[in-house]
Design an enzyme around this catalytic site. Structure first.
Site, mmCIF file in Angstrom:
data_model
loop_
_atom_site.group_PDB
_atom_site.id
_atom_site.type_symbol
_atom_site.label_atom_id
_atom_site.label_comp_id
_atom_site.label_asym_id
_atom_site.label_seq_id
_atom_site.Cartn_x
_atom_site.Cartn_y
_atom_site.Cartn_z
ATOM 1 N N ASP A 167 0.859 -1.190 0.000
ATOM 2 C CA ASP A 167 0.000 0.000 0.000
ATOM 3 C C ASP A 167 0.890 1.233 0.000
ATOM 4 O O ASP A 167 1.974 1.228 0.608
ATOM 5 C CB ASP A 167 -0.915 0.014 1.228
ATOM 6 N N ASP A 192 -7.105 -1.477 -4.631
ATOM 7 C CA ASP A 192 -8.213 -1.107 -3.754
ATOM 8 C C ASP A 192 -9.140 -0.105 -4.438
ATOM 9 O O ASP A 192 -10.368 -0.161 -4.279
ATOM 10 C CB ASP A 192 -7.676 -0.504 -2.458
#
Length: 204
Positions: A147, A161
């Site tokens: 991330d 995402d």
């Protein structure tokens, strides 16, 4: 002779004209191309952005993009989207594999452009994070997802995402519209001697 002709005409009433069949095939081809293109482009964008994040970012100093509103910050997430379920990495990996299979299975029946867009983004997101779980440390199906996108008061996330959330929004809209995955059923007009056209009760 007349009876034979009548039987032939009646048997063709329910068939779709060749021109309509060709149009339907072209439409379905376009829909599948859109689905595949979104899935591939979304997946590639996720993989390349994560590779760049690993190469150029650290988990110590955020890199501002738009002041404090949008920063880049490298983080490793063993859980699901937005850092949820961090204790169930293996389970999440198995569920992701199952979800990808289901999306591909449903895609075989695609007849709606909206569903093609939604499922394309969904597959891109699923495969993007699944790739991390399979190939990154600490091991196969236990890998931590990369991330790197950070907003104020929001968990760090990645391109996969984003794809999953776009997919969720599109799928919800399609469901609220009552649009099936196969798309709206075309109205077929049977041959009739009535100059006013077919009876409305025959429409679906």
């Amino acid at each position: 002779m007349q009876a034979a002709r009548g039987a032939s005409l009646n048997s063709s009433d329910s068939t779709v004209p060749p021109a309509d069949q060709a149009d339907a095939r072209r439409s379905r081809t376009r829909i599948l191309v859109v689905f595949a293109s979104i899935a591939v482009l979304g997946y590639v964008a996720d993989v390349l952005s994560k590779a760049s994040a690993v190469a150029h970012l650290t988990g110590e100093t955020p890199k501002p993009v738009i002041g404090d509103l949008l920063t880049l910050y490298l983080a490793r997430n063993p859980g699901a989207a937005f850092s949820t379920g961090t204790s169930y990495t293996l389970v999440l990996s198995v569920l992701a594999i199952a979800a990808a299979v289901v999306v591909l299975w449903v895609a075989r029946r695609l007849g709606s452009m909206g569903w093609a867009i939604g499922l394309g983004f969904l597959l891109a997101g699923i495969l993007g994070n699944l790739t991390d779980r399979v190939f990154r440390s600490p091991g196969v199906l236990r890998g931590h997802v990369v991330d790197f996108i950070r907003l104020p008061h929001w968990p760090i996330f990645n391109v996969a995402d984003v794809c999953i959330n776009i997919a969720a929004a599109v799928i919800i809209i399609q469901a609220l519209r009552g649009m099936p995955v196969r798309g709206a059923h075309p109205v077929t007009h049977a041959h009739t001697d009535d100059p006013d056209g077919p009876d409305d009760s025959s429409r679906t």
